[in-house]
Design a protein around this motif. Structure first.
Motif, PDB file in Angstrom:
ATOM      1  N   GLN B   6      49.597  49.654  41.485  1.00  0.00           N
ATOM      2  CA  GLN B   6      48.646  50.229  41.410  1.00  0.00           C
ATOM      3  C   GLN B   6      47.122  49.753  41.146  1.00  0.00           C
ATOM      4  OE1 GLN B   6      50.636  53.151  37.272  1.00  0.00           O
ATOM      5  NE2 GLN B   6      48.748  53.942  38.018  1.00  0.00           N
ATOM      6  N   THR B   7      46.661  50.230  42.279  1.00  0.00           N
ATOM      7  CA  THR B   7      45.006  49.968  42.192  1.00  0.00           C
ATOM      8  C   THR B   7      44.270  50.731  42.683  1.00  0.00           C
ATOM      9  OG1 THR B   7      45.393  50.589  45.089  1.00  0.00           O
ATOM     10  CG2 THR B   7      45.893  48.485  44.105  1.00  0.00           C
ATOM     11  N   PRO B   8      42.856  51.338  41.986  1.00  0.00           N
ATOM     12  CA  PRO B   8      43.073  50.012  41.298  1.00  0.00           C
ATOM     13  C   PRO B   8      43.202  49.805  39.685  1.00  0.00           C
ATOM     14  CG  PRO B   8      40.938  51.583  41.285  1.00  0.00           C
ATOM     15  CD  PRO B   8      41.847  51.961  42.466  1.00  0.00           C
ATOM     16  N   MET B  89      43.557  56.791  31.418  1.00  0.00           N
ATOM     17  CA  MET B  89      44.698  56.000  32.164  1.00  0.00           C
ATOM     18  C   MET B  89      45.922  56.808  32.811  1.00  0.00           C
ATOM     19  SD  MET B  89      44.388  52.798  31.497  1.00  0.00           S
ATOM     20  CE  MET B  89      45.957  52.185  32.230  1.00  0.00           C
ATOM     21  N   TYR B  90      45.937  56.340  34.320  1.00  0.00           N
ATOM     22  CA  TYR B  90      46.912  57.562  34.911  1.00  0.00           C
ATOM     23  C   TYR B  90      47.762  56.493  35.257  1.00  0.00           C
ATOM     24  CZ  TYR B  90      43.362  60.946  35.397  1.00  0.00           C
ATOM     25  OH  TYR B  90      42.489  62.130  35.176  1.00  0.00           O
ATOM     26  N   PHE B  91      48.551  56.840  35.012  1.00  0.00           N
ATOM     27  CA  PHE B  91      50.311  56.078  35.433  1.00  0.00           C
ATOM     28  C   PHE B  91      50.781  56.626  36.772  1.00  0.00           C
ATOM     29  CE2 PHE B  91      49.661  52.696  32.327  1.00  0.00           C
ATOM     30  CZ  PHE B  91      49.237  53.590  30.796  1.00  0.00           C
ATOM     31  N   CYS B  92      51.262  55.908  37.699  1.00  0.00           N
ATOM     32  CA  CYS B  92      52.137  56.937  38.437  1.00  0.00           C
ATOM     33  C   CYS B  92      53.358  55.774  37.824  1.00  0.00           C
ATOM     34  CB  CYS B  92      51.581  55.865  39.769  1.00  0.00           C
ATOM     35  SG  CYS B  92      53.373  55.990  41.191  1.00  0.00           S
ATOM     36  N   ALA B  93      54.690  56.339  38.621  1.00  0.00           N
ATOM     37  CA  ALA B  93      56.237  55.979  37.961  1.00  0.00           C
ATOM     38  C   ALA B  93      57.033  56.348  39.019  1.00  0.00           C
ATOM     39  CB  ALA B  93      56.904  56.545  36.916  1.00  0.00           C
ATOM     40  N   SER B  94      57.980  56.408  39.237  1.00  0.00           N
ATOM     41  CA  SER B  94      58.865  56.074  40.404  1.00  0.00           C
ATOM     42  C   SER B  94      60.300  56.006  39.705  1.00  0.00           C
ATOM     43  CB  SER B  94      59.111  55.494  41.520  1.00  0.00           C
ATOM     44  OG  SER B  94      59.308  54.630  41.395  1.00  0.00           O
ATOM     45  N   SER B  95      61.820  56.785  40.121  1.00  0.00           N
ATOM     46  CA  SER B  95      62.630  57.012  40.455  1.00  0.00           C
ATOM     47  C   SER B  95      63.833  56.971  41.330  1.00  0.00           C
ATOM     48  CB  SER B  95      62.961  57.617  38.566  1.00  0.00           C
ATOM     49  OG  SER B  95      63.141  59.045  39.520  1.00  0.00           O
ATOM     50  N   GLU B  96      65.194  56.176  41.293  1.00  0.00           N
ATOM     51  CA  GLU B  96      66.005  56.561  42.087  1.00  0.00           C
ATOM     52  C   GLU B  96      66.313  57.861  42.287  1.00  0.00           C
ATOM     53  OE1 GLU B  96      69.652  53.496  43.089  1.00  0.00           O
ATOM     54  OE2 GLU B  96      68.329  53.435  41.846  1.00  0.00           O
ATOM     55  N   GLY B  97      66.350  58.696  41.612  1.00  0.00           N
ATOM     56  CA  GLY B  97      66.978  59.129  41.263  1.00  0.00           C
ATOM     57  C   GLY B  97      66.618  60.875  41.188  1.00  0.00           C
ATOM     58  N   THR B 103      66.510  56.843  35.461  1.00  0.00           N
ATOM     59  CA  THR B 103      64.583  56.569  34.805  1.00  0.00           C
ATOM     60  C   THR B 103      63.608  56.227  35.748  1.00  0.00           C
ATOM     61  OG1 THR B 103      66.264  54.614  33.559  1.00  0.00           O
ATOM     62  CG2 THR B 103      64.150  54.004  33.764  1.00  0.00           C
ATOM     63  N   GLN B 104      62.743  56.598  35.119  1.00  0.00           N
ATOM     64  CA  GLN B 104      61.490  56.446  35.766  1.00  0.00           C
ATOM     65  C   GLN B 104      60.842  54.867  34.818  1.00  0.00           C
ATOM     66  OE1 GLN B 104      59.008  59.926  35.102  1.00  0.00           O
ATOM     67  NE2 GLN B 104      60.829  61.047  35.370  1.00  0.00           N
ATOM     68  N   TYR B 105      60.268  54.248  36.383  1.00  0.00           N
ATOM     69  CA  TYR B 105      59.751  52.809  36.048  1.00  0.00           C
ATOM     70  C   TYR B 105      58.355  53.586  36.139  1.00  0.00           C
ATOM     71  CZ  TYR B 105      64.396  51.001  35.750  1.00  0.00           C
ATOM     72  OH  TYR B 105      65.409  50.475  35.270  1.00  0.00           O
ATOM     73  N   PHE B 106      57.441  52.450  35.304  1.00  0.00           N
ATOM     74  CA  PHE B 106      55.630  53.084  35.142  1.00  0.00           C
ATOM     75  C   PHE B 106      54.940  51.784  35.912  1.00  0.00           C
ATOM     76  CE2 PHE B 106      54.367  56.704  32.924  1.00  0.00           C
ATOM     77  CZ  PHE B 106      56.154  57.397  32.328  1.00  0.00           C
ATOM     78  N   GLY B 107      53.845  52.053  36.282  1.00  0.00           N
ATOM     79  CA  GLY B 107      52.947  50.866  36.490  1.00  0.00           C
ATOM     80  C   GLY B 107      52.065  50.660  35.643  1.00  0.00           C
ATOM     81  N   PRO B 108      51.125  49.512  36.298  1.00  0.00           N
ATOM     82  CA  PRO B 108      49.892  49.180  34.902  1.00  0.00           C
ATOM     83  C   PRO B 108      49.394  50.503  34.760  1.00  0.00           C
ATOM     84  CG  PRO B 108      49.666  48.124  36.618  1.00  0.00           C
ATOM     85  CD  PRO B 108      50.570  49.150  37.495  1.00  0.00           C
ATOM     86  N   GLY B 109      49.331  50.608  35.637  1.00  0.00           N
ATOM     87  CA  GLY B 109      48.534  52.189  35.553  1.00  0.00           C
ATOM     88  C   GLY B 109      46.748  51.498  36.158  1.00  0.00           C
ATOM     89  N   THR B 110      45.919  52.859  36.054  1.00  0.00           N
ATOM     90  CA  THR B 110      44.721  52.600  37.076  1.00  0.00           C
ATOM     91  C   THR B 110      42.994  53.260  35.603  1.00  0.00           C
ATOM     92  OG1 THR B 110      44.676  52.217  38.859  1.00  0.00           O
ATOM     93  CG2 THR B 110      42.619  53.317  38.009  1.00  0.00           C
ATOM     94  N   ARG B 111      42.634  53.130  35.435  1.00  0.00           N
ATOM     95  CA  ARG B 111      41.561  53.214  33.766  1.00  0.00           C
ATOM     96  C   ARG B 111      40.776  53.884  34.536  1.00  0.00           C
ATOM     97  NH1 ARG B 111      41.452  53.100  28.986  1.00  0.00           N
ATOM     98  NH2 ARG B 111      42.989  51.413  28.441  1.00  0.00           N
TER      99      ARG B 111
END
Lengths: 111, 115
Positions: B6-8, B89-97, B103-111
């Protein structure tokens, strides 16, 4: 008065002891449950998950137990280490879409 | 190991300004999500996205919010006119299906801090 934030329960354990973190979930129709670990300033990190057709699942040093009768989920961490110190969240999902997170538990590991 | 980025990492903006938060999901994942976490509170779902359209959104995700997948790798969250209460904090996540157990995997976040 106005709430300024959640007062998270805290579990303090001695290094090497086992930890048990509990979570009560809300939706009896939820079919997927997951535990995340969140360290300060970081995103939730996947630990372990379990589907509703199971009542126990084991990973490396971690075990998740699911009791659908009382809508209760627990995370057991064996031989807790200082690096396990974090906030632990349970989350539930119905049909695998949005996750609904619990309030979280702070785990503090004393050396 | 593949991860969500995630950026920034931090964004400070004035109330009323537009912000765009960017995410690069894990490359073979098909489902994308935005969550937010107000300081000291639990993580809250904002929106899920699949096949170039929103599949579910929460009541938080009002007309001021929008999401887009502008190319094959990025996934963005736009807040058109930020309010003080958007600070989080805003987190993006993604999952394969999806459909139960992906499983949803999360990014480090944008504050995000709105002044």
């Amino acid at each position: 008065g106005e709430s300024v934030g959640l007062h998270l329960p805290t579990l303090s354990v001695q290094e090497g002891d086992n930890s048990i973190i509990n979570c009560a979930y809300s939706n009896s129709a939820s079919d997927y449950f997951i535990w995340y670990k969140q360290e300060s300033g970081k995103g939730p990190q996947f630990i372990i998950d379990i589907r509703s057709n199971m009542d126990k699942r084991q990973g490396q040093r971690v075990t998740v137990l699911l009791n659908k009768t009382v809508k209760h989920l627990s995370l057991q961490i064996a031989a807790t280490q200082p690096g396990d110190s974090a906030v632990y969240f349970c989350a539930e999902s119905q049909y695998g879409n949005k996750l609904v997170f619990g309030a979280g538990t702070i785990l503090r590991v004393k050396s | 190991e593949p991860e969500v980025t995630q950026t920034p990492s931090h964004q400070v903006t004035q109330m009323g300004q537009e912000v765009i938060l960017r995410c690069v999901p894990i490359s073979n994942h098909l489902y994308f999500y935005w969550y937010r976490q107000i300081l000291g509170q639990k993580v809250e779902f904002l929106v899920s996205f699949y096949n170039n359209e929103i599949s579910e959104k929460s009541e938080i995700f009002d007309d001021q919010f929008s999401v887009e997948r502008p190319d094959g790798s990025n996934f963005t969250l736009k807040i058109r006119s930020t309010k003080l209460e958007d600070s989080a904090m805003y987190f993006c996540a993604s999952s394969e299906g999806s459909g139960g157990g992906e499983t949803q995997y999360f990014g480090p976040g944008t504050r995000l801090l709105v002044l």
